[in-house]
Design a protein around this motif. Sequence first.
Motif, PDB file in Angstrom:
ATOM      1  N   GLN A  45     -27.015   1.897  18.734  1.00 19.91           N
ATOM      2  CA  GLN A  45     -27.986   1.232  20.214  1.00 19.91           C
ATOM      3  C   GLN A  45     -27.460   1.609  21.271  1.00 19.91           C
ATOM      4  O   GLN A  45     -26.444   1.534  21.526  1.00 19.91           O
ATOM      5  CB  GLN A  45     -27.997  -0.174  19.976  1.00 19.91           C
ATOM      6  N   GLU A  59     -23.629   1.364  20.548  1.00 19.69           N
ATOM      7  CA  GLU A  59     -22.837   0.320  19.878  1.00 19.69           C
ATOM      8  C   GLU A  59     -23.342   0.721  18.265  1.00 19.69           C
ATOM      9  O   GLU A  59     -24.432   1.064  18.088  1.00 19.69           O
ATOM     10  CB  GLU A  59     -23.221  -1.070  20.243  1.00 19.69           C
ATOM     11  N   ARG A  63     -25.370  -1.258   8.695  1.00 19.13           N
ATOM     12  CA  ARG A  63     -26.509  -1.628   7.848  1.00 19.13           C
ATOM     13  C   ARG A  63     -26.414  -1.557   6.275  1.00 19.13           C
ATOM     14  O   ARG A  63     -25.890  -0.581   5.866  1.00 19.13           O
ATOM     15  CB  ARG A  63     -27.751  -0.886   8.292  1.00 19.13           C
ATOM     16  N   GLU A  91     -14.936  -1.002   7.561  1.00 15.95           N
ATOM     17  CA  GLU A  91     -14.889  -0.885   9.091  1.00 15.95           C
ATOM     18  C   GLU A  91     -14.173   0.567   9.303  1.00 15.95           C
ATOM     19  O   GLU A  91     -14.361   1.336  10.148  1.00 15.95           O
ATOM     20  CB  GLU A  91     -14.086  -1.729   9.976  1.00 15.95           C
ATOM     21  N   ASN A 120     -17.821  -2.854  16.303  1.00 15.98           N
ATOM     22  CA  ASN A 120     -17.235  -4.050  16.076  1.00 15.98           C
ATOM     23  C   ASN A 120     -16.298  -4.153  15.075  1.00 15.98           C
ATOM     24  O   ASN A 120     -16.328  -3.734  14.053  1.00 15.98           O
ATOM     25  CB  ASN A 120     -18.429  -4.962  15.632  1.00 15.98           C
ATOM     26  N   ASP A 182     -16.775  -9.552  22.785  1.00 13.93           N
ATOM     27  CA  ASP A 182     -18.322  -9.719  22.575  1.00 13.93           C
ATOM     28  C   ASP A 182     -18.648 -10.991  22.536  1.00 13.93           C
ATOM     29  O   ASP A 182     -17.808 -11.792  22.296  1.00 13.93           O
ATOM     30  CB  ASP A 182     -18.351  -9.065  21.106  1.00 13.93           C
ATOM     31  N   ASP A 183     -20.091 -11.198  22.822  1.00 16.99           N
ATOM     32  CA  ASP A 183     -20.746 -12.404  22.421  1.00 16.99           C
ATOM     33  C   ASP A 183     -20.164 -13.584  23.543  1.00 16.99           C
ATOM     34  O   ASP A 183     -19.860 -14.735  23.356  1.00 16.99           O
ATOM     35  CB  ASP A 183     -20.737 -13.165  21.070  1.00 16.99           C
ATOM     36  N   GLN A 206     -26.429 -12.430  24.382  1.00 13.70           N
ATOM     37  CA  GLN A 206     -27.929 -12.574  24.436  1.00 13.70           C
ATOM     38  C   GLN A 206     -28.460 -13.952  24.815  1.00 13.70           C
ATOM     39  O   GLN A 206     -29.380 -14.106  25.463  1.00 13.70           O
ATOM     40  CB  GLN A 206     -28.543 -12.038  23.174  1.00 13.70           C
ATOM     41  N   GLU A 242     -34.808  -7.374  26.976  1.00 20.03           N
ATOM     42  CA  GLU A 242     -35.955  -7.250  26.498  1.00 20.03           C
ATOM     43  C   GLU A 242     -37.054  -6.942  27.230  1.00 20.03           C
ATOM     44  O   GLU A 242     -38.250  -6.426  26.898  1.00 20.03           O
ATOM     45  CB  GLU A 242     -36.539  -8.325  25.407  1.00 20.03           C
ATOM     46  N   TYR A 261     -33.729  -4.378  23.383  1.00 21.81           N
ATOM     47  CA  TYR A 261     -34.939  -3.692  22.961  1.00 21.81           C
ATOM     48  C   TYR A 261     -35.624  -2.955  23.976  1.00 21.81           C
ATOM     49  O   TYR A 261     -36.398  -1.890  23.990  1.00 21.81           O
ATOM     50  CB  TYR A 261     -35.827  -4.574  22.268  1.00 21.81           C
TER      51      TYR A 261
HETATM   52  P1  C2E Z   1     -23.132  -7.985  17.945  1.00 22.22           P
HETATM   53  O1  C2E Z   1     -22.125  -7.138  17.825  1.00 22.22           O
HETATM   54  O2  C2E Z   1     -23.330  -8.994  19.050  1.00 22.22           O
HETATM   55  O3  C2E Z   1     -24.555  -6.977  17.679  1.00 22.22           O
HETATM   56  C1  C2E Z   1     -25.755  -7.135  18.679  1.00 22.22           C
HETATM   57  C2  C2E Z   1     -26.728  -7.871  17.996  1.00 22.22           C
HETATM   58  O4  C2E Z   1     -28.027  -7.796  18.743  1.00 22.22           O
HETATM   59  C3  C2E Z   1     -27.381  -6.687  16.806  1.00 22.22           C
HETATM   60  O5  C2E Z   1     -27.701  -7.341  15.713  1.00 22.22           O
HETATM   61  C4  C2E Z   1     -28.645  -5.975  17.626  1.00 22.22           C
HETATM   62  O6  C2E Z   1     -29.431  -5.335  16.846  1.00 22.22           O
HETATM   63  C5  C2E Z   1     -28.914  -7.028  18.236  1.00 22.22           C
HETATM   64  N1  C2E Z   1     -29.956  -6.712  19.491  1.00 22.22           N
HETATM   65  C6  C2E Z   1     -29.827  -5.864  20.365  1.00 22.22           C
HETATM   66  N2  C2E Z   1     -30.909  -5.688  21.201  1.00 22.22           N
HETATM   67  C7  C2E Z   1     -31.303  -6.648  21.073  1.00 22.22           C
HETATM   68  C8  C2E Z   1     -32.586  -7.394  21.986  1.00 22.22           C
HETATM   69  O7  C2E Z   1     -32.867  -6.964  22.852  1.00 22.22           O
HETATM   70  N3  C2E Z   1     -33.089  -8.679  21.267  1.00 22.22           N
HETATM   71  C9  C2E Z   1     -32.526  -9.045  19.936  1.00 22.22           C
HETATM   72  N4  C2E Z   1     -33.045 -10.270  19.690  1.00 22.22           N
HETATM   73  N5  C2E Z   1     -31.454  -8.508  19.414  1.00 22.22           N
HETATM   74  C10 C2E Z   1     -30.968  -7.586  19.673  1.00 22.22           C
HETATM   75  P2  C2E Z   1     -27.445  -6.663  14.229  1.00 22.22           P
HETATM   76  O8  C2E Z   1     -27.356  -5.350  14.200  1.00 22.22           O
HETATM   77  O9  C2E Z   1     -28.257  -7.607  13.357  1.00 22.22           O
HETATM   78  O10 C2E Z   1     -26.076  -7.381  14.119  1.00 22.22           O
HETATM   79  C11 C2E Z   1     -25.560  -8.713  14.022  1.00 22.22           C
HETATM   80  C12 C2E Z   1     -24.271  -9.099  14.104  1.00 22.22           C
HETATM   81  O11 C2E Z   1     -23.505  -8.446  13.059  1.00 22.22           O
HETATM   82  C13 C2E Z   1     -23.580  -8.127  15.484  1.00 22.22           C
HETATM   83  O12 C2E Z   1     -23.669  -8.770  16.599  1.00 22.22           O
HETATM   84  C14 C2E Z   1     -21.892  -8.120  14.889  1.00 22.22           C
HETATM   85  O13 C2E Z   1     -21.337  -9.222  15.161  1.00 22.22           O
HETATM   86  C15 C2E Z   1     -22.082  -8.199  13.345  1.00 22.22           C
HETATM   87  N6  C2E Z   1     -21.558  -6.619  12.816  1.00 22.22           N
HETATM   88  C16 C2E Z   1     -22.735  -5.432  12.552  1.00 22.22           C
HETATM   89  N7  C2E Z   1     -22.032  -4.361  12.362  1.00 22.22           N
HETATM   90  C17 C2E Z   1     -20.631  -4.912  12.023  1.00 22.22           C
HETATM   91  C18 C2E Z   1     -19.320  -4.049  11.676  1.00 22.22           C
HETATM   92  O14 C2E Z   1     -19.422  -3.170  11.332  1.00 22.22           O
HETATM   93  N8  C2E Z   1     -18.246  -4.974  11.751  1.00 22.22           N
HETATM   94  C19 C2E Z   1     -18.380  -6.255  12.236  1.00 22.22           C
HETATM   95  N9  C2E Z   1     -17.310  -7.215  11.999  1.00 22.22           N
HETATM   96  N10 C2E Z   1     -19.263  -7.047  12.646  1.00 22.22           N
HETATM   97  C20 C2E Z   1     -20.565  -6.145  12.457  1.00 22.22           C
END
Ligand code: C2E
Length: 289
Positions: A45, A59, A63, A91, A120, A182-183, A206, A242, A261
Motif C-alpha cells: 500500500q 507498507e 496475505r 516475516e 510490520n 504503529d497504531d 485509523q 478514505e 484507500y
Molecule cells: P496495520 O499494520 O495497522 O496495517 C494497516 C491496515 O489497515 C491494513 O489491514 C490495511 O489494509 C488497512 N487499511 C489501509 N488503508 C485503509 C483505509 O483507508 N481504510 C480502512 N478501513 N483500512 C485501511 P490488513 O492488511 O488487513 O492488515 C491488518 C493488520 O495485520 C496490520 O495492521 C498489521 O498489524 C497486521 N499484519 C499484516 N501483515 C503483517 C506482517 O507481515 N507481520 C505482522 N506482525 N503483522 C502483520
Amino acid sequence: KAKERGKARYEVFVQEMHATVEQRWQIETALRQSLEAQQLAIAYQPVTQLSSGDMIGFEALCRWHHPQLGPVSPEIFIPIAEETGLIVALERWLLHQACAQMQHWQQQFPALPLAFMSVNISPVHVMHPTFVADIHQVLQATHLAPAALKLEVTESLMMHNPGVARERLQQVRAFGVQLSLDDFGTGYSSLSYLHQFPFNTLKIDQSFVHQLRATPHDTGIVRAIIAMAHSLNIQTIAEGIETADEAALLAQLGSHYGQGYYFARPGSADDMTRRLTAAAQRSSDRSSQ
Ligand code: C2E
Ligand code: MG
Ligand code: MG
Ligand code: MG
C-alpha cells in the motif's frame, strides 16, 4: 468484503475444528505449508507525502489465500503465527521479498522520491534471538539501503520486556534502519515510549482519522499527537485516510504522510509498478515542459 468472508469462513473452520491440540497443529500446518509452497503473498500500500501528493513509500502487508478457505485476514492468521512461532519464518520471508522489491523499484525509478518500504514486525520476532541477525541478513542479501527499510512495531512490544525491546531496536537503528510506532494511540500509549525508544515515525491510528470523519471540528487529539511528534523530531503517517477532505485536513494539521484507500488500496507488486510507471511519466512530462 472479501476480508469479512475470509474471516467468517475461517471462524466456521475454527469452530468445527475447535481447539484440540491436534487441531491447532493442523492450522499451523496449513499456514506452514502455504509459506513453504509460496502461497503467501504480499500486498503493497502506497504511503503519500501529503504536501506534494508523491508516493514516498509502501507498507508491505501479508496475505494468505488458503486453497480451501479462501482469503484469511491477517488479523486472524498473524496471532496464530505468533502463538506457534511461525511468525519468525513468515516475516523473514516477507522481509526478503519486500526489501528486494523496493531495491528493484528504486533502481527502476531513479527519478521518483521513493524513500522507504515499511514492514510490520511482531513483538514475538523482535524478542526472538535471531531478530537482529535477520535484519542484518536481509540488508546484505538484497542490497537495499538500510535507511530505506522501516520496521513497524506496536506499543505492545514495549509492555513486557522494555529493556530487551529497547536494546534490540537500538541495535537495528545502528544499522541505519528506520523505526515506526504503529497504531499509535490504541494500546498502552505512553509518552515515555516515544522518548525512550528510537522511533523515526509515528503512525496515527485509523480510529483517530475515523473520528475526524465523524466530527471534523474536533481536531484536538490529532493536533496534539502531531505537535508532540514534531517536538520530538518524529514524523507522522496518518492511517486510514478514505476521503479528499480527510487528506486535506490531515495535511493542514501538519501530518507529513498519509496512507489509506483514498490514495490507494493495498495491491500487488505489479499494480504498484503500474502506478510508479505512471508517476515517473508524469514527472518526466513536467520536467520536459
Ligand atoms: P496495520 O499494520 O495497522 O496495517 C494497516 C491496515 O489497515 C491494513 O489491514 C490495511 O489494509 C488497512 N487499511 C489501509 N488503508 C485503509 C483505509 O483507508 N481504510 C480502512 N478501513 N483500512 C485501511 P490488513 O492488511 O488487513 O492488515 C491488518 C493488520 O495485520 C496490520 O495492521 C498489521 O498489524 C497486521 N499484519 C499484516 N501483515 C503483517 C506482517 O507481515 N507481520 C505482522 N506482525 N503483522 C502483520
Ligand atoms: Mg503497519
Ligand atoms: Mg496501523
Ligand atoms: Mg493495525
